[in-house]
Design an enzyme around this catalytic site. Structure first.
Site, mmCIF file in Angstrom:
data_model
loop_
_atom_site.group_PDB
_atom_site.id
_atom_site.type_symbol
_atom_site.label_atom_id
_atom_site.label_comp_id
_atom_site.label_asym_id
_atom_site.label_seq_id
_atom_site.Cartn_x
_atom_site.Cartn_y
_atom_site.Cartn_z
ATOM 1 C CD GLU A 122 -13.652 -11.436 -3.612
ATOM 2 O OE1 GLU A 122 -14.018 -10.273 -3.505
ATOM 3 O OE2 GLU A 122 -14.410 -12.355 -3.995
ATOM 4 C CB SER B 93 -0.850 -8.229 -0.374
ATOM 5 O OG SER B 93 -1.565 -9.005 0.558
ATOM 6 N N GLY C 253 -16.023 -13.417 2.038
ATOM 7 C CA GLY C 253 -16.077 -12.048 1.528
ATOM 8 C C GLY C 253 -15.920 -12.068 0.018
ATOM 9 C CG ASP D 242 -16.854 -7.974 -2.139
ATOM 10 O OD1 ASP D 242 -16.185 -8.588 -1.274
ATOM 11 O OD2 ASP D 242 -16.403 -7.011 -2.776
ATOM 12 C CB SER E 31 -9.407 -2.086 7.758
ATOM 13 O OG SER E 31 -8.787 -2.581 6.597
ATOM 14 C CE LYS F 174 -4.596 -1.331 0.948
ATOM 15 N NZ LYS F 174 -4.491 -2.674 1.569
HETATM 16 C C1 LIG Z 1 -5.248 -3.676 1.361
HETATM 17 C C2 LIG Z 1 -4.679 -5.013 1.352
HETATM 18 C C3 LIG Z 1 -5.130 -5.999 0.469
HETATM 19 C C4 LIG Z 1 -6.252 -5.765 -0.499
HETATM 20 O O1 LIG Z 1 -5.897 -4.771 -1.420
HETATM 21 P P1 LIG Z 1 -6.998 -4.013 -2.293
HETATM 22 O O2 LIG Z 1 -6.237 -3.074 -3.107
HETATM 23 O O3 LIG Z 1 -7.958 -3.356 -1.353
HETATM 24 O O4 LIG Z 1 -7.706 -5.080 -3.076
HETATM 25 C C5 LIG Z 1 -4.497 -7.223 0.468
HETATM 26 N N1 LIG Z 1 -3.497 -7.500 1.333
HETATM 27 C C6 LIG Z 1 -3.037 -6.583 2.198
HETATM 28 C C7 LIG Z 1 -1.929 -6.973 3.104
HETATM 29 C C8 LIG Z 1 -3.606 -5.310 2.249
HETATM 30 O O5 LIG Z 1 -3.141 -4.417 3.116
#
Ligand SMILES: *Cc1c(COP(=O)(O)O)cnc(C)c1O
Length: 318
Positions: free
Chosen positions: A204, A304, A208, A210, A78, A53
Site C-alpha cells: 500500500e 497492476s 494510505g 488502512d 476513481s 480491472k
Molecule cells: C484498482 C487498482 C489497484 C488496487 O486494486 P484493488 O483491487 O482496489 O486493491 C491497483 N493498481 C491499479 C492500477 C488499479 O487500477
C-alpha cells in the site's frame, strides 16, 4: 455467505477466456541484480484498457441474467474500474453509467467516455460515492458493481495470479498492489491454492495504510482519503468480502513511499521500456527498495496498470 475458493477463480478464468489478454510475464536482469531475488513481473499494464480491472469487471458482467443485462450496470470508480466496466459492458452490449470523482485523471475520464460509459461526477472530499451509487441504482434499476467489494470482481482479479504462477512456475513470494483489496484477495486465493508455501504480501502507499492497520487490528479500519500519487489506491478502507479473504490468506501488508513509486516508474520506463502508473508500481517498489527482503527467492510481482496522463508521466520520470 460461503467462503470463496479456487474453484471460483477457475470459473472466472473460463469466462475470461478469449476476452482478456493473457498478459506476458517479464523479467529483468537488472531488477534481479538490484534486489537479489528472481523477479517475475505480471504485466497487467498491458491488459485490455490498461489494467487488471478488466478481469473483475468482465467476470461480473458475464454473470448478469437477461433482466440485469437489459437494465444496465452502474459503478463508482476513481478510474480504472470505470474504464473496465465501460469496456466490458460495451463488448457485451450492456449500458453503463459510471460515478467518478471530479478530480480523476483526465485520461481515465476521457477513456471511460470513449468506451461508451455515461460519466457522472462527484466531489470525493464532500460526497459519499457509495450513497450516490445506491440511490442511482435504485432509481434506474441498474445493477451496481463496486470496484472491489464483490465476489465476482475478486475472482476475476485472481486470474492474474493464476496465470502468473502457471507461466512462471512455483513462487516463494507474491507481491500485490493493494487499494480496496480486489486484486490482493483474488491473487491470494489463486496463489495459496496453486502454491500453498507461497507467501502473499500486499503493498500500500505509506499514507494510505488502512489495509495494514486493518490486518493488525483484526477489523476494517477507516482512514481519511489518503494523499498519494497512487490514485488507484486512494481508498479509505478495504472491502468486507476482501477483508475476509485477506485475513484468512494474506501473510502481511507493507507500505512504500511516493518517492519510491516515482523511482520505480523511472526504472520501468528506462530499464524495462514499459509505462506503469504510480499505483501499478506499488508491489515492484517493495521488491526494488528492500521493503520486503527478496534475496534468493522466486518472487511474483503484480504490475497492476499503466494508465497515466503523459504530462504527469513526463513530470514523474523527468
Ligand atoms: C484498482 C487498482 C489497484 C488496487 O486494486 P484493488 O483491487 O482496489 O486493491 C491497483 N493498481 C491499479 C492500477 C488499479 O487500477
Amino acid at each position: 455467505m460461503t467462503d470463496l475458493t479456487y474453484a471460483d477463480i477457475e470459473a472466472a478464468a473460463e469466462r475470461l477466456r478469449g476476452a482478456a489478454h493473457r498478459t506476458p510475464v517479464l523479467t529483468s536482469r537488472t531488477a534481479n541484480a538490484r534486489s537479489g531475488g528472481q523477479l517475475f513481473f505480471k504485466a497487467e499494464n498491458l491488459q485490455r484498457m490498461g489494467a487488471f480491472k478488466f478481469r473483475g469487471a468482465y467476470n461480473a458482467l458475464m454473470r448478469f441474467d437477461a433482466a440485469q443485462r437489459a437494465a444496465g450496470v452502474l459503478t463508482y470508480s476513481s478510474g480504472n474500474h470505470a474504464q473496465a466496466i465501460a469496456l466490458s459492458a460495451s463488448l457485451l452490449g450492456i449500458r453503463s453509467a459510471i460515478i467518478m470523482p471530479h478530480d480523476a485523471p483526465a485520461l481515465k475520464v476521457a477513456a471511460t467516455r470513449e468506451y461508451g460509459g455515461e460519466v457522472i461526477t462527484y466531489d470525493r472530499y464532500k460526497e459519499d460515492r457509495e450513497e450516490i451509487g445506491r440511490r442511482l441504482a435504485a432509481e434506474r434499476g441498474m445493477t451496481l458493481i463496486p470496484p472491489y467489494d464483490h465476489p465476482d470482481v475478486i475472482c476475476g482479479q485472481g486470474t492474474a495470479a493464476k496465470e502468473l504462477i502457471e507461466d512462471a512456475g512455483a513462487l516463494d513470494l507474491l507481491l500485490v498492489c493493494l487499494g480496496g483489496g480486489g486484486l490482493l484477495a483474488g491473487c491470494a486465493l489463486a496463489a495459496k491454492a496453486l502454491n500453498p508455501a507461497c507467501r502473499v504480501i500486499g503493498v500500500e502507499p505509506e499514507l494510505g495504510n488502512d489495509g495494514q492497520q486493518s490486518l493488525r487490528a483484526g477489523r476494517i479500519i477507516h482512514i481519511p482519503v489518503p494523499d498519494t500519487i497512487a490514485d488507484g489506491a486512494k481508498v479509505t478502507h478495504v472491502g468486507e468480502h476482501n477483508f475476509r479473504v485477506i485475513q484468512r490468506l494474506v501473510d502481511d501488508i507493507v507500505t512504500v513511499s511516493d518517492a519510491q513509486l516515482i523511482e520505480t516508474m523511472r526504472f520501468f520506463a528506462e530499464r524495462m521500456k514499459i509505462v506503469v502508473e504510480p499505483t501499478g508500481c506499488l508491489a515492484a517498489a517493495a521488491a526494488l527498495h528492500g521493503v520486503v527482503p527478496v534475496a534468493g527467492l522466486r518472487v511474483g510481482v503484480l504490475i497492476s496498470g499503466g494508465n497515466v496522463d503523459l504530462p504527469a508521466f513526463a513530470r514523474f520520470v523527468a
